[in-house]
Scaffold this motif. Structure first.
Motif, PDB file in Angstrom:
ATOM      1  N   ILE A  37       3.110  -4.436 -42.586  1.00  0.00           N
ATOM      2  CA  ILE A  37       3.853  -5.598 -43.092  1.00  0.00           C
ATOM      3  C   ILE A  37       3.683  -6.760 -42.119  1.00  0.00           C
ATOM      4  N   TYR A  50      11.415  -8.441 -45.988  1.00  0.00           N
ATOM      5  CA  TYR A  50      11.062  -7.832 -47.262  1.00  0.00           C
ATOM      6  C   TYR A  50      12.052  -6.716 -47.570  1.00  0.00           C
ATOM      7  N   SER A  51      12.546  -6.671 -48.797  1.00  0.00           N
ATOM      8  CA  SER A  51      13.586  -5.725 -49.178  1.00  0.00           C
ATOM      9  C   SER A  51      13.034  -4.296 -49.244  1.00  0.00           C
ATOM     10  N   GLY A  54      10.765  -4.389 -52.077  1.00  0.00           N
ATOM     11  CA  GLY A  54       9.833  -5.506 -51.966  1.00  0.00           C
ATOM     12  C   GLY A  54       8.688  -5.239 -51.014  1.00  0.00           C
ATOM     13  N   GLY A  55       8.926  -4.372 -50.013  1.00  0.00           N
ATOM     14  CA  GLY A  55       7.881  -4.070 -49.048  1.00  0.00           C
ATOM     15  C   GLY A  55       6.770  -3.194 -49.593  1.00  0.00           C
ATOM     16  N   TRP A  65       3.093  -4.248 -49.773  1.00  0.00           N
ATOM     17  CA  TRP A  65       2.220  -4.101 -48.608  1.00  0.00           C
ATOM     18  C   TRP A  65       1.729  -2.663 -48.466  1.00  0.00           C
TER      19      TRP A  65
END
Length: 604
Positions: free
Chosen positions: A472, A479-480, A483-484, A487
Motif C-alpha cells: 500500500i 485506506y479502509s 478499500g485496501g 492494492w
C-alpha cells in the motif's frame, strides 16, 4: 582497501633497492696516504648512518597502523546488507526515532487495552498484523543464539548494537505478556489480533487489507492457563537473551527472573497452547516435550543451575520428546520442533566438557541423533529429496520450505565450527567441511543460485510480496478495511520493498510465482527471517569459520567432574537353552532379562 602485507613488502623492496648504493664501499684510486683513506671511510660511515636513520624513520612513519581492538567494519556484502532491515519492517508499537524503514510508522499502540494492559510492541508475524507469541519467541531465541556465538561477526559488520536492539524489542514485549515480577503465575498471553476469512464482514487482521498504522478495528487478546509449549519457548527466548545482555546486569537479571517464573508455569500447568485456540489454524503445536528439553537447556546455560541440565538430560523426558525416534520430521528444526536445536546444543556440551556420568548415556544418544540428522542433509544420502536447483526439501513437498532449509544450514554450520573432526554416515567418513558446504549451497540457492532470488535485494527479487505494509502506498491516505484490497489485487509491483526479507519460497520442483495473492509463495514471516539472519548473515559472512568459543554460550557453566558410576547390578538371567551358542550369540534363548538381539558377551 589496500593489502597491508603487500604495502609493507613494496616499501621494504624499495628500501632494499636504495641500500646497496648507500652501503657499497667508495672506490678510490691508489694512494699512499693511509690518513686520507681512514678519513674518507669515517665520512662515509657518518653519511650512511644519517641516511639510514632518515630512511628507517620514513619507513616507520608510512607503515600501516595495526589496530587489534577496533578493526574497521567489513565491506558490505549480500549477507550483511539484509541485516540492517530484515526484521524492522515487522515491528509493532511506537517505533524509535532511528527506525530505518521509511514507509513504517507507529502502529497498534492500544494493544491490550481490553485487559487494561499495555501489550504494544513486539513483532507482527508475517504479512498481516497478528502477534503470535509462539513463533515470535522462537525467532528471538534463534537470534539470541547467533549473537551469543557470533557477536564478533556482528560487530565486524557494524550490526551488533542493531541486532541486540532487535532482540530487546521482542523480549521487552514478551515480558509484558505475563506477570514477570511474580513468583508464580496462572496465565500468559498467546496472541494479539485475530485472523478470519477475507470474505467475512467482521473486521480482523485477515479480512482487512490495511497498513498497520491505519488499523482502527478491535484487536482482541487471547490468553491461556495451560500452555506448556508456549511458556517453555518463552523461557528459552528470555534465557538466551539474558546471555546476550549479561553485561547489562539489571536487564539480564530481570530476564532471568521472568524465565524462572514462566518455566515453572510451563511445568506445572500442562497443555498445548493451540488447543481450542485460533492459533491451531496457523501455528499448531504438536507437543510440548521438545520445548521442555529446549527450554531447560537454555536455562542451564543462562544460570548454571545443574537441575536444569538434569531435566534436559532426563531419559523419560527425552523419550517423550521423540529423541530416539528415527522419523524424518524429527530431524527438521523449526518453530514447532525444537528437539534438533536442543540436541545440537547438548552435543556441544558433551564435546567441550565431557561431563561423563550420570549424563553421558543420554548425551551420547543425542550426539548419535545429531549425526544421523547431519547425514540425512548430505547430498550422497536420499533421506530428503532435492530439487533440480539443489534445494533440500525438508518440508517434504509442503510449502514454505525455505525457513526449514535456513535452520538446517545454521545447525550444520554451527557443528562445523565445533571441535568434532568428523563422523561416519554408514561406511563413509565425512569431515566438518561437508557440513559447511551443505550450508553454503543451500544459502546460495536462496540468495540467487536458483531460478529466482528469494530475498529483497540484488537485481532480481519478488516484486509482489504478500504483505500489507509494502503493498500500500505511503501517501498519507488512509485506506479502509475493504478499500485496501485494491492494492492487494493490483498487478503492479509493491510501491515499497522489505529490504532483506525472505519470502516463503518455491515448491518442491523449484516452481515459484511472484503473485501477491499466493502467500505460500510470496509472504515473508518472522520465523523464516530470523533464520535468514542466523544462517547466512552470521555463520557464512567471512570465508573462514571461527570455532565455537566455550566462553560464550557456556559462560555460566561450571567445570564438570564426572561422578563415579554405581557398580553394575548383579546378573539375574535364567537361560533355557535348547539350542547352541554360536560365536557368542545366543540363539533361541529365553530369559527374564534378555532383549533382542541378545549377545551374551554384552551386559547392556
Amino acid at each position: 582497501m589496500y593489502d597491508r602485507g603487500a604495502s609493507f613488502e613494496i616499501e621494504e623492496a624499495a628500501a632494499d633497492d636504495r641500500r646497496p648504493a648507500l652501503l657499497r664501499p667508495v672506490e678510490h684510486k691508489t694512494t699512499t696516504k693511509k690518513r686520507n683513506t681512514i678519513f674518507l671511510w669515517m665520512i662515509g660511515a657518518i653519511l650512511v648512518a644519517g641516511l639510514a636513520t632518515a630512511l628507517i624513520s620514513s619507513m616507520v612513519k608510512n607503515l600501516p597502523r595495526h589496530r587489534h581492538r577496533h578493526q574497521p567494519p567489513l565491506p558490505p556484502d549480500n549477507y550483511t546488507l539484509a541485516l540492517n532491515k530484515a526484521l524492522n519492517a515487522q515491528r509493532s508499537g511506537r517505533l524509535p526515532e532511528d527506525d530505518n524503514v521509511s514507509w513504517r510508522g507507529d502502529s497498534c499502540l492500544k494493544d491490550g487495552s481490553s485487559l487494561s494492559e499495555d501489550l504494544s510492541g513486539g513483532y507482527y508475524d508475517a504479512g498481516d498484523a497478528i502477534k503470535f507469541n509462539f513463533p515470535q519467541s522462537f525467532a528471538m531465541t534463534l537470534l539470541s543464539w547467533t549473537v551469543v556465538e557470533y557477536s564478533a561477526k556482528y560487530e565486524a559488520a557494524g550490526e551488533l548494537n542493531h541486532v541486540k536492539e532487535t532482540i530487546k524489542w521482542g523480549t521487552d514485549y514478551l515480558l509484558k505478556t505475563f506477570n514477570n515480577s511474580a513468583d508464580t503465575i496462572d496465565r500468559v498471553v498467546t496472541q494479539v489480533g485475530r485472523g478470519g476469512f477475507p470474505s467475512g464482514t467482521d473486521p480482523n487482521d485477515h479480512s482487512c487489507w490495511m497498513r498497520p498504522e491505519d488499523i482502527d478495528y478491535e484487536r482482541p487478546v487471547t490468553e491461556c492457563n495451560r500452555c506448556s509449549d508456549l511458556a517453555a519457548e518463552m523461557a528459552a527466548a528470555l534465557a538466551s537473551a539474558s546471555i546476550v545482555f549479561k553485561d547489562s546486569v539489571t536487564y539480564s537479571h530481570q530476564l532471568i527472573r521472568g524465565v524462572e517464573t514462566v518455566f515453572q508455569f510451563s511445568r506445572e500447568r500442562r497443555g498445548l497452547y493451540s488447543i481450542e485456540n485460533q492459533a491451531a489454524n496457523f501455528y499448531n503445536s504438536t507437543s510440548y516435550w521438545d520445548e521442555f528439553v529446549w527450554g531447560a537447556t537454555w536455562l542451564y546455560y543462562a544460570t548454571g543451575n545443574i537441575s536444569y541440565l538434569e531435566l534436559a538430560n532426563a531419559p523419560a523426558l527425552a523419550t517423550r520428546a521423540g529423541a530416539f525416534e528415527r522419523r524424518l520430521c524429527d530431524r527438521v528444526f523449526s518453530w514447532d520442533n525444537k528437539l534438533p536445536g536442543a540436541q545440537v546444543l547438548l552435543t556441544c556440551l558433551r564435546i567441550f566438557f565431557s561431563p561423563g556420568y550420570p549424563y553421558e548415556e543420554i548425551l551420547n544418544e543425542f550426539h548419535k541423533q545429531v549425526e544421523l540428522s547431519m547425514c540425512s542433509f548430505l547430498p550422497n544420502h536420499t533421506s530428503f529429496n532435492r530439487t533440480r536447483g539443489g534445494m533440500i526439501d525438508l518440508s517434504q513437498g509442503q510449502p514454505r520450505n525455505l525457513q526449514y532449509v535456513l535452520n538446517a544450514a545454521f545447525l550444520a554450520h554451527y557443528l562445523s565450527a565445533s571441535d568434532t573432526g568428523g563422523w561416519y554416515c554408514g561406511p563413509d567418513f565425512y569431515t566438518r567441511d561437508a557440513l559447511r558446504q551443505f550450508a553454503e549451497k543451500q544459502i546460495g540457492y536462496i540468495l540467487g543460485a536458483n531460478p529466482r532470488n528469494m530475498v529483497g535485494f540484488g537485481d532480481h527479487y519478488p516484486k509482489h510480496v504478500h504483505h500489507r505494509g509494502p503493498s500500500i502506498p505511503n501517501d498519507n491516505i488512509k485506506y479502509s478495511c475493504k478499500g485496501g484490497w485494491r492494492w492487494r489485487n493490483s498487478k503492479k509491483s509493491n510501491p515499497n520493498t522489505i529490504v532483506g526479507a525472505m519470502v516463503a519460497g518455491p515448491y518442491k520442483h523449484d516452481g515459484f510465482e511472484d503473485l501477491r495473492e499466493n502467500y505460500n509463495y510470496t509472504e515473508p514471516a518472522i520465523t523464516g527471517n530470523a533464520g535468514l539472519v542466523a544462517a547466512p548473515l552470521v555463520a557464512l559472512s567471512g570465508k573462514e569459520s571461527s570455532g565455537i568459543d566455550r566462553n560464550t554460550v557456556f559462560s555460566a557453566v561450571s567445570p564438570m567432574y564426572p561422578a563415579e558410576p554405581p557398580p553394575p547390578a548383579p546378573w539375574n538371567i535364567r537361560f533355557f537353552c535348547p539350542k547352541m551358542h554360536i560365536l557368542g550369540f545366543e540363539l533361541g534363548a529365553v530369559g527374564k532379562n534378555v532383549t533382542e538381539p541378545t549377545n551374551i558377551f554384552d551386559k547392556k
